[in-house]
Write a protein that holds these residues in place. Sequence first.
Motif, PDB file in Angstrom:
ATOM      1  N   MET A 113      58.489 -16.533  47.886  1.00  0.00           N
ATOM      2  CA  MET A 113      59.856 -16.293  47.449  1.00  0.00           C
ATOM      3  C   MET A 113      60.795 -16.644  48.802  1.00  0.00           C
ATOM      4  N   GLY A 114      62.054 -16.889  48.334  1.00  0.00           N
ATOM      5  CA  GLY A 114      62.930 -17.195  49.306  1.00  0.00           C
ATOM      6  C   GLY A 114      63.245 -18.524  49.252  1.00  0.00           C
ATOM      7  N   PHE A 115      64.086 -19.258  50.159  1.00  0.00           N
ATOM      8  CA  PHE A 115      64.528 -20.556  49.986  1.00  0.00           C
ATOM      9  C   PHE A 115      63.235 -21.718  50.437  1.00  0.00           C
ATOM     10  N   THR A 116      63.451 -22.573  49.512  1.00  0.00           N
ATOM     11  CA  THR A 116      62.344 -23.663  49.296  1.00  0.00           C
ATOM     12  C   THR A 116      62.523 -24.768  50.229  1.00  0.00           C
ATOM     13  N   SER A 117      63.927 -24.910  50.475  1.00  0.00           N
ATOM     14  CA  SER A 117      64.336 -26.332  51.335  1.00  0.00           C
ATOM     15  C   SER A 117      65.481 -25.994  52.219  1.00  0.00           C
ATOM     16  N   ALA A 118      65.738 -26.874  53.127  1.00  0.00           N
ATOM     17  CA  ALA A 118      66.578 -26.823  54.064  1.00  0.00           C
ATOM     18  C   ALA A 118      68.288 -27.185  53.437  1.00  0.00           C
ATOM     19  N   LEU A 119      69.109 -26.619  54.105  1.00  0.00           N
ATOM     20  CA  LEU A 119      70.553 -26.973  53.820  1.00  0.00           C
ATOM     21  C   LEU A 119      71.023 -27.993  54.494  1.00  0.00           C
ATOM     22  N   VAL A 120      71.541 -28.950  53.513  1.00  0.00           N
ATOM     23  CA  VAL A 120      72.174 -30.211  54.116  1.00  0.00           C
ATOM     24  C   VAL A 120      73.366 -30.356  53.395  1.00  0.00           C
ATOM     25  N   VAL A 121      74.574 -30.241  54.289  1.00  0.00           N
ATOM     26  CA  VAL A 121      76.018 -30.356  53.686  1.00  0.00           C
ATOM     27  C   VAL A 121      76.848 -31.255  54.396  1.00  0.00           C
ATOM     28  N   GLU A 122      77.740 -31.680  53.634  1.00  0.00           N
ATOM     29  CA  GLU A 122      78.551 -32.718  54.172  1.00  0.00           C
ATOM     30  C   GLU A 122      80.279 -32.104  53.936  1.00  0.00           C
ATOM     31  N   GLU A 123      80.976 -32.337  55.106  1.00  0.00           N
ATOM     32  CA  GLU A 123      82.394 -31.935  55.124  1.00  0.00           C
ATOM     33  C   GLU A 123      82.877 -32.528  54.063  1.00  0.00           C
ATOM     34  N   ILE A 124      83.791 -31.866  53.143  1.00  0.00           N
ATOM     35  CA  ILE A 124      84.980 -32.450  52.530  1.00  0.00           C
ATOM     36  C   ILE A 124      86.327 -32.601  53.101  1.00  0.00           C
ATOM     37  N   ASP A 125      86.579 -31.393  53.250  1.00  0.00           N
ATOM     38  CA  ASP A 125      87.833 -31.120  54.033  1.00  0.00           C
ATOM     39  C   ASP A 125      87.931 -29.996  55.150  1.00  0.00           C
ATOM     40  N   GLY A 126      88.965 -29.510  55.506  1.00  0.00           N
ATOM     41  CA  GLY A 126      88.811 -28.446  56.440  1.00  0.00           C
ATOM     42  C   GLY A 126      88.269 -27.038  55.954  1.00  0.00           C
ATOM     43  N   THR A 127      88.098 -26.765  54.671  1.00  0.00           N
ATOM     44  CA  THR A 127      87.724 -25.826  54.098  1.00  0.00           C
ATOM     45  C   THR A 127      86.391 -25.951  53.214  1.00  0.00           C
ATOM     46  N   PHE A 128      86.386 -27.079  52.494  1.00  0.00           N
ATOM     47  CA  PHE A 128      85.069 -27.088  51.530  1.00  0.00           C
ATOM     48  C   PHE A 128      83.989 -27.930  52.087  1.00  0.00           C
ATOM     49  N   TRP A 129      82.708 -27.950  51.624  1.00  0.00           N
ATOM     50  CA  TRP A 129      81.783 -28.688  51.978  1.00  0.00           C
ATOM     51  C   TRP A 129      80.982 -29.172  50.660  1.00  0.00           C
ATOM     52  N   ALA A 130      80.247 -29.975  50.643  1.00  0.00           N
ATOM     53  CA  ALA A 130      79.400 -30.575  49.542  1.00  0.00           C
ATOM     54  C   ALA A 130      78.003 -30.360  49.722  1.00  0.00           C
ATOM     55  N   VAL A 131      77.070 -29.902  48.893  1.00  0.00           N
ATOM     56  CA  VAL A 131      75.670 -29.771  49.110  1.00  0.00           C
ATOM     57  C   VAL A 131      75.002 -31.146  48.964  1.00  0.00           C
ATOM     58  N   ARG A 132      74.530 -31.866  50.064  1.00  0.00           N
ATOM     59  CA  ARG A 132      73.908 -33.345  49.918  1.00  0.00           C
ATOM     60  C   ARG A 132      72.498 -33.310  49.732  1.00  0.00           C
ATOM     61  N   GLU A 133      71.702 -32.242  49.867  1.00  0.00           N
ATOM     62  CA  GLU A 133      70.354 -32.171  49.105  1.00  0.00           C
ATOM     63  C   GLU A 133      70.240 -31.148  48.427  1.00  0.00           C
ATOM     64  N   PRO A 134      69.499 -31.023  47.220  1.00  0.00           N
ATOM     65  CA  PRO A 134      69.266 -29.696  46.457  1.00  0.00           C
ATOM     66  C   PRO A 134      68.554 -28.622  47.347  1.00  0.00           C
ATOM     67  N   LEU A 135      69.387 -27.395  47.241  1.00  0.00           N
ATOM     68  CA  LEU A 135      68.995 -26.214  47.997  1.00  0.00           C
ATOM     69  C   LEU A 135      68.270 -25.278  47.036  1.00  0.00           C
ATOM     70  N   GLY A 136      66.759 -25.168  47.348  1.00  0.00           N
ATOM     71  CA  GLY A 136      65.841 -24.653  46.289  1.00  0.00           C
ATOM     72  C   GLY A 136      65.885 -23.043  46.653  1.00  0.00           C
ATOM     73  N   TYR A 137      65.661 -22.354  45.847  1.00  0.00           N
ATOM     74  CA  TYR A 137      65.336 -21.015  45.784  1.00  0.00           C
ATOM     75  C   TYR A 137      64.371 -20.366  45.027  1.00  0.00           C
ATOM     76  N   ALA A 138      63.394 -19.587  45.461  1.00  0.00           N
ATOM     77  CA  ALA A 138      62.343 -18.977  44.441  1.00  0.00           C
ATOM     78  C   ALA A 138      62.511 -17.655  44.682  1.00  0.00           C
TER      79      ALA A 138
END
Length: 176
Positions: free
Chosen positions: A1-26
Amino acid sequence: MGFTSALVVEEIDGTFWAVREPLGYAGAAEQFEVPVGFRTDFASVPRPVVWLIPRYGVYTRAAILHDYLLRSELVSEVDADGLFRRALRECAVSLPRRWMMWAAVRFGSRLQGVSPAALAVFLVIAVFALAFLLIPTVVVTVFLLLFWVIEVIVWPLDRSARHPGTKPVPRPELRT
């Protein structure tokens, strides 16, 4: 159980980010995947308490998963909040911080669907959290307002002193 992948994000602007690779959770019975392109602000923390709980940290993946579960409506708000608390534990967030964060999201959900026992736990946590946070939050809020006043006073001076080729100075905003 738990997260099955690393977090990969990209900045959109000063507040928001976009997930760039799927983030898995079991979870215990189900698996969830935050899809590529999911937009997040990490943890939605009121500005006066970011001194205690910054917008990102070891709990960032749990916060993104929680946002995704709420927006996708794959589970109820109560279950999303419960998964958030479990994910916080799996991310090694300390017990007091984990329970304060859970109490905050439960309060944000207006405590819908909470059993009487869970409501009692929430109230105990909320009373202790308020006692702990009240004075620092008031002090930080007062100084944020003071700094905003200073920015508003200095902004016209800074704007009038613009040099050729520089970007305009942004207008001060009071964000809460």
